[in-house]
Every structure is written in C-alpha cells, then in structure tokens.
Design a protein around this motif. Structure first.
Motif, PDB file in Angstrom:
ATOM      1  N   GLY A  10    -122.821 -41.033  45.980  1.00 36.64           N
ATOM      2  CA  GLY A  10    -123.547 -40.556  44.805  1.00 36.64           C
ATOM      3  C   GLY A  10    -122.769 -39.517  44.013  1.00 36.64           C
ATOM      4  N   LEU A  11    -123.444 -38.922  43.032  1.00 37.43           N
ATOM      5  CA  LEU A  11    -122.800 -37.981  42.120  1.00 37.43           C
ATOM      6  C   LEU A  11    -122.188 -36.800  42.866  1.00 37.43           C
ATOM      7  CD1 LEU A  11    -122.218 -36.852  39.255  1.00 37.43           C
ATOM      8  CD2 LEU A  11    -124.525 -35.854  39.303  1.00 37.43           C
ATOM      9  N   ILE A  12    -122.959 -36.158  43.719  1.00 39.34           N
ATOM     10  CA  ILE A  12    -122.454 -35.013  44.467  1.00 39.34           C
ATOM     11  C   ILE A  12    -121.638 -35.474  45.671  1.00 39.34           C
ATOM     12  CG2 ILE A  12    -123.071 -32.945  45.755  1.00 39.34           C
ATOM     13  CD1 ILE A  12    -123.619 -32.760  42.765  1.00 39.34           C
ATOM     14  N   GLY A  13    -122.169 -36.425  46.409  1.00 40.17           N
ATOM     15  CA  GLY A  13    -121.512 -36.847  47.650  1.00 40.17           C
ATOM     16  C   GLY A  13    -120.110 -37.357  47.459  1.00 40.17           C
ATOM     17  N   SER A  14    -119.878 -38.145  46.421  1.00 35.48           N
ATOM     18  CA  SER A  14    -118.530 -38.690  46.204  1.00 35.48           C
ATOM     19  C   SER A  14    -117.531 -37.578  45.916  1.00 35.48           C
ATOM     20  CB  SER A  14    -118.547 -39.711  45.060  1.00 35.48           C
ATOM     21  OG  SER A  14    -119.005 -39.123  43.848  1.00 35.48           O
ATOM     22  N   GLN A  15    -117.978 -36.542  45.207  1.00 28.53           N
ATOM     23  CA  GLN A  15    -117.086 -35.419  44.925  1.00 28.53           C
ATOM     24  C   GLN A  15    -116.835 -34.583  46.174  1.00 28.53           C
ATOM     25  OE1 GLN A  15    -117.696 -33.517  40.829  1.00 28.53           O
ATOM     26  NE2 GLN A  15    -119.667 -34.546  41.117  1.00 28.53           N
ATOM     27  N   GLY A  24    -107.640 -32.106  53.805  1.00 25.46           N
ATOM     28  CA  GLY A  24    -107.070 -32.613  55.042  1.00 25.46           C
ATOM     29  C   GLY A  24    -108.052 -33.026  56.111  1.00 25.46           C
ATOM     30  N   HIS A  25    -109.319 -33.144  55.772  1.00 21.55           N
ATOM     31  CA  HIS A  25    -110.326 -33.518  56.760  1.00 21.55           C
ATOM     32  C   HIS A  25    -110.674 -35.003  56.661  1.00 21.55           C
ATOM     33  CE1 HIS A  25    -111.024 -29.323  57.841  1.00 21.55           C
ATOM     34  NE2 HIS A  25    -110.927 -29.057  56.546  1.00 21.55           N
ATOM     35  N   GLU A  26    -111.216 -35.529  57.741  1.00 19.49           N
ATOM     36  CA  GLU A  26    -111.686 -36.914  57.756  1.00 19.49           C
ATOM     37  C   GLU A  26    -113.113 -36.928  57.213  1.00 19.49           C
ATOM     38  OE1 GLU A  26    -112.806 -40.575  60.837  1.00 19.49           O
ATOM     39  OE2 GLU A  26    -111.987 -38.683  61.617  1.00 19.49           O
ATOM     40  N   ALA A  27    -113.260 -37.279  55.959  1.00 18.55           N
ATOM     41  CA  ALA A  27    -114.573 -37.313  55.319  1.00 18.55           C
ATOM     42  C   ALA A  27    -115.006 -38.764  55.165  1.00 18.55           C
ATOM     43  CB  ALA A  27    -114.528 -36.631  53.955  1.00 18.55           C
ATOM     44  N   VAL A  28    -116.182 -39.071  55.688  1.00 21.07           N
ATOM     45  CA  VAL A  28    -116.689 -40.439  55.698  1.00 21.07           C
ATOM     46  C   VAL A  28    -117.925 -40.522  54.817  1.00 21.07           C
ATOM     47  CG1 VAL A  28    -117.561 -42.314  57.129  1.00 21.07           C
ATOM     48  CG2 VAL A  28    -115.840 -40.734  58.049  1.00 21.07           C
ATOM     49  N   ASP A 164    -119.147 -28.037  40.461  1.00 23.89           N
ATOM     50  CA  ASP A 164    -119.334 -26.733  41.090  1.00 23.89           C
ATOM     51  C   ASP A 164    -120.302 -26.823  42.264  1.00 23.89           C
ATOM     52  OD1 ASP A 164    -117.591 -25.484  39.309  1.00 23.89           O
ATOM     53  OD2 ASP A 164    -119.178 -24.983  37.890  1.00 23.89           O
ATOM     54  N   VAL A 165    -121.309 -27.676  42.147  1.00 25.85           N
ATOM     55  CA  VAL A 165    -122.229 -27.906  43.260  1.00 25.85           C
ATOM     56  C   VAL A 165    -121.467 -28.502  44.444  1.00 25.85           C
ATOM     57  CG1 VAL A 165    -124.287 -29.124  44.047  1.00 25.85           C
ATOM     58  CG2 VAL A 165    -124.167 -28.276  41.690  1.00 25.85           C
ATOM     59  N   ALA A 166    -120.668 -29.522  44.165  1.00 26.29           N
ATOM     60  CA  ALA A 166    -119.909 -30.184  45.223  1.00 26.29           C
ATOM     61  C   ALA A 166    -118.961 -29.208  45.913  1.00 26.29           C
ATOM     62  CB  ALA A 166    -119.129 -31.364  44.651  1.00 26.29           C
TER      63      ALA A 166
END
Length: 246
Positions: A10-15, A24-28, A164-166
């Motif tokens: 989504g808008l926030i999650g993808s950012q 450098g983290h594993e973000a899923v 900025d939220v993200a």
C-alpha cells in the motif's frame, strides 16, 4: 533484521519496505496479493518464520463502522497470535492522531479497538499515530465536489506527506518497543477549506472552494483533535512545497 510489513504493497507500506531495504534489512511485503491474508490467517506462519519485527499498516477496505471493526480486530487477533508462535519481538502499528477523542466516529472506534488488541496481545509493541496524509486532500475534494464547487469545512488539520509517515514508521521498526504512543504531524496547521484553496491555486481546474461545515468525512470533528498537541513530533515537509513536486 527480518521485518515483515503487513500492508506492504500500500501507500505507506511500500515506502516502508523500500526504506528498510535501503538500510540493509530484509523487508518482506505481506498482503493478499503476496499470499498473506490476516483476515483468514492464510500465509502468516510462513511469512513470519524468522521475523524479528512486524510493521502493521494495512487499511480496512471499508470505512463503515462494522466492517472496519471486524477487519481490524480479526486481523490483529490472527496476526498477533502468529507473531507469538513465531517469536516476533516487536510489533509496530500505524494509527491516527486523536483517534481516541472521537467516540462518535465509527472508523476511529475501530482503530481504537485495533490499538487495544495490540496492547493486550502480549507482543512488545510501539504505536505510531499520524495525522492525515497530503495524498488524501485531493480525493476528499473530489468527494465533496458539487458542479464547480468544492464543499469543505473549516476544521483544522496538520496533514503530512506519506513519505514522512513511512520514515517515522521505519524508524520505529528499527528501534526498541516503546510500549506507548508517538504522535507525528505535518509542519503547519491549516483549515481544510484553506487546504482546498491552496490545492486549486497550485493546480487550477475551474473549481472553487465553498466553506461548508456539513461536508466531507471530517464534518463535525471537534476542533483541535486532528492536529496533535505540544508533544507531537513535526515533520518538515510543507503542503505547498509537496504540491510543487507531485
């Protein structure tokens, strides 16, 4: 760290996903489109295997009170149960500034119930409450347009850029659980009707704003609820500057 971002498309999650990967983290990204459904529990055990942190930023598909309440409470119940089984050590949830001050607004009651479910889950947590996003101003204006008039109330907002939220959510995910609330907001307080004027001055389309206290989803909001207080952390991005670049 492995960080699972629920609502990560989504808008926030993808950012948030992009920011965490840049660090450098594993973000899923976890969402129905990636095979993870918090309402049914499908895919949760698999995606949470080895996860250190969960970022919880999905939105209800409906703003109506009953469906929203069902979405947030059922999702949190399934998600936090799976987190306990996987040994997740930090749950970061995104909520709304002033959400507990508007008991008559059904969607806000649903978000309060979501926060309560997180607090009572037994999983260490942090709650980030944000003000309305800049990206929501134009859709609200479209929603309240009658002919060439945009009807908006004079309720005060302190909106902020989703970027900025993200960033604030990503920072929370990389920190320790706060077991509390962090309020974040935009740089400036503006009336919603004034934000409409600013939008149309930057991007004129033949419409004009009419102040109408009965219009928009924010009609009837108590003044001051949506802007935070002296403890609120302020982002730097101004709405007018954001409009120029979007």
């Amino acid at each position: 760290m492995k960080i699972v971002v629920v609502g990560g498309t989504g808008l926030i999650g993808s950012q948030v996903v992009a920011l965490l990967r840049d660090r450098g983290h594993e973000a899923v990204a976890a969402a129905p489109s990636t095979g993870v459904d918090t309402l049914t529990g499908e895919g949760l055990a698999q995606v949470l295997t080895g996860a250190d942190v969960v970022v919880d930023v999905p939105n209800s598909p409906s703003f109506d009170p009953e469906p929203a309440l069902d979405f947030f409470t059922r999702s949190e119940r399934n998600l936090t149960r799976a987190e306990q089984e996987a040994g997740v050590r930090h749950h970061v949830v995104l909520s709304i500034v002033g959400v507990d001050q508007v008991p008559d607004y059904g969607y806000y009651r649903a978000k309060v119930a979501q926060e309560e479910a997180v607090r009572n889950s037994g999983v260490p947590y942090s709650i980030v409450r944000a003000t309305q996003f800049f990206e929501f101003i134009a859709p609200v204006m479209d929603m309240t347009t009658e002919g060439t008039e945009v009807h908006l109330p004079s309720v005060r907002l302190r909106p902020m850029a989703s970027a900025d939220v993200a960033a604030a959510v990503a920072d929370a995910a990389l920190g320790e659980p706060s077991y509390g609330i962090r309020d974040i907001a935009g740089a400036e307080v503006e009336r919603l009707d004034r934000l409409g004027d600013i939008t149309l001055a930057a991007k004129p389309d033949g419409r004009s704003v009419v102040t109408d206290e009965t219009a928009s989803p924010f009609a009837g909001m108590p003044d001051g609820v949506l802007i935070g207080d002296d403890t609120t952390h302020l982002a730097a991005t101004r709405y007018e500057d954001w409009l120029k670049s979007n």
